[in-house]
Design a protein around this motif. Structure first.
Motif, PDB file in Angstrom:
ATOM      1  N   ASN A 271       0.870  -1.176   0.000  1.00  0.00           N
ATOM      2  CA  ASN A 271       0.000   0.000   0.000  1.00  0.00           C
ATOM      3  C   ASN A 271       0.907   1.225   0.000  1.00  0.00           C
ATOM      4  O   ASN A 271       1.556   1.522   1.005  1.00  0.00           O
TER       5      ASN A 271
ATOM      6  N   THR B 192       0.417   4.252   0.264  1.00  0.00           N
ATOM      7  CA  THR B 192       0.160   5.334   1.224  1.00  0.00           C
ATOM      8  C   THR B 192       0.414   4.884   2.659  1.00  0.00           C
ATOM      9  O   THR B 192       0.219   5.654   3.589  1.00  0.00           O
ATOM     10  N   GLN B 193       0.864   3.644   2.839  1.00  0.00           N
ATOM     11  CA  GLN B 193       1.153   3.175   4.208  1.00  0.00           C
ATOM     12  C   GLN B 193       2.242   4.061   4.815  1.00  0.00           C
ATOM     13  O   GLN B 193       3.212   4.408   4.138  1.00  0.00           O
ATOM     14  N   PRO B 194       2.061   4.463   6.061  1.00  0.00           N
ATOM     15  CA  PRO B 194       3.092   5.317   6.673  1.00  0.00           C
ATOM     16  C   PRO B 194       4.405   4.577   6.926  1.00  0.00           C
ATOM     17  O   PRO B 194       5.469   5.187   6.906  1.00  0.00           O
TER      18      PRO B 194
HETATM   19  C1  LIG Z   1      -3.431   2.192   2.752  1.00  0.00           C
HETATM   20  O1  LIG Z   1      -2.882   2.876   3.850  1.00  0.00           O
HETATM   21  C2  LIG Z   1      -3.644   4.024   4.206  1.00  0.00           C
HETATM   22  C3  LIG Z   1      -2.830   4.773   5.269  1.00  0.00           C
HETATM   23  O2  LIG Z   1      -2.548   3.928   6.359  1.00  0.00           O
HETATM   24  C4  LIG Z   1      -5.012   3.611   4.652  1.00  0.00           C
HETATM   25  O3  LIG Z   1      -5.776   4.761   4.979  1.00  0.00           O
HETATM   26  C5  LIG Z   1      -5.695   2.859   3.529  1.00  0.00           C
HETATM   27  O4  LIG Z   1      -6.932   2.366   3.962  1.00  0.00           O
HETATM   28  C6  LIG Z   1      -4.844   1.696   3.059  1.00  0.00           C
HETATM   29  N1  LIG Z   1      -5.437   1.106   1.872  1.00  0.00           N
HETATM   30  C7  LIG Z   1      -5.648  -0.202   1.779  1.00  0.00           C
HETATM   31  C8  LIG Z   1      -6.249  -0.649   0.479  1.00  0.00           C
HETATM   32  O5  LIG Z   1      -5.368  -0.979   2.661  1.00  0.00           O
END
Ligand SMILES: *[C@@H]1O[C@H](CO)[C@@H](O)[C@H](O)[C@H]1NC(C)=O
Length: 261
Positions: free
Chosen positions: A136, A138-140
């Motif tokens: 992911n 956008t994962q921190p």
């Molecule tokens: C990806 O990471 C973001 C930030 O932690 C989160 O908000 C989002 O739900 C995640 N997306 C998935 C598909 O897991």
């Protein structure tokens, strides 16, 4: 010899006081994706003071270069420079495309009147790019990722550095997303190493930000990877390096070889 050493010291001192740089915009095949879009960046809205005063004062709220290659800050910045700009955008880019990273001295973007934009010309060194596959983008979390190098621009035979070319291109550095890697989400770690104070370690200044990519198309090749921290050591010849004397004719960019398909 003595005079030269003094001149070297003065140059190093004059240029060490200021001038930083931030990777702040991605281009895909030349198309701008928007300032800080799909990027994680620290703040830099500091007050810029005239450069001659940098002998005595620093800009306020400037980012600090990372100098400890064993710190987690070497991954995607943060720590000493808290990541205050995050983005929910994941930039879509087809494998085999050209991607550019644009760097500037501050988050004001291009400031032609600023002699330290995109970076102070004294901050010579290589410009590098790595990718890490993530579940992911956008994962921190950025620890524990496996990185492979897709680009490096060090010192050429005419004595020009990657940083010189980045400045000549008004802050833009262009490279190719390998055509054969698996599709999916990736972090792009785009890095500039300034060597003006690198004669001893710690001294080299590491500037980097990470961008969030969705790579489409591609193939099935699996590059060999390295870890951050871990890929760099203070003793690496490209990290402990005298930029001034003797005048360098070659340079070994730190980290692994560039992955090719
Ligand atoms: C990806 O990471 C973001 C930030 O932690 C989160 O908000 C989002 O739900 C995640 N997306 C998935 C598909 O897991």
């Amino acid at each position: 010899m003595k005079t030269q050493a003094l001149a070297v010291t003065l140059v190093a001192f004059a240029s060490s006081a200021c001038a930083h740089t931030i990777f702040q915009q991605v281009y895909v095949n030349g198309k701008a994706q928007g300032q800080l879009v799909g990027l994680r960046a620290p703040d830099y809205d500091g007050v810029r003071i005239p450069s001659f005063l940098h002998w005595f004062f620093s800009d306020s709220n400037v980012i600090q270069p990372v100098t400890d290659v064993t710190s987690n800050d070497i991954i995607c910045n943060g720590g000493v420079n808290p990541i205050t700009h995050t983005s929910n955008t994941i930039i879509s880019v087809a494998a085999g495309s050209q991607i550019s990273g644009e760097w500037h001295h501050t988050l004001a973007g291009a400031v032609p009147s600023d002699p330290a934009d995109p970076v102070d010309p004294s901050h010579k060194g290589p410009v590098i790019a790595y990718l890490a596959k993530v579940t992911n983008a956008t994962q921190p979390t950025v620890t524990g990722l496996k990185w492979f190098k897709i680009f490096q621009d060090g010192l050429d035979s005419s004595g020009k550095w990657g940083v010189d070319r980045m400045i000549a291109n008004k802050g833009k550095v262009t490279f190719t997303i390998p055509s054969c890697i698996a599709p999916g989400q990736y972090l792009l770690r785009h890095e500039l190493i300034a060597l003006h104070g690198a004669a001893s370690y710690p001294g080299a200044q590491f500037y980097m930000e990470c961008a969030q990519l969705q790579i489409t198309g591609g193939g099935t090749k699996t590059p060999a990877t390295v870890s951050f921290p871990g890929a760099y050591h203070g003793t690496d010849p490209g990290i402990t390096f005298n930029l001034y004397y003797p005048v360098p004719t070659s340079y070994t960019v730190p980290g692994p070889a560039v992955f090719t398909c």
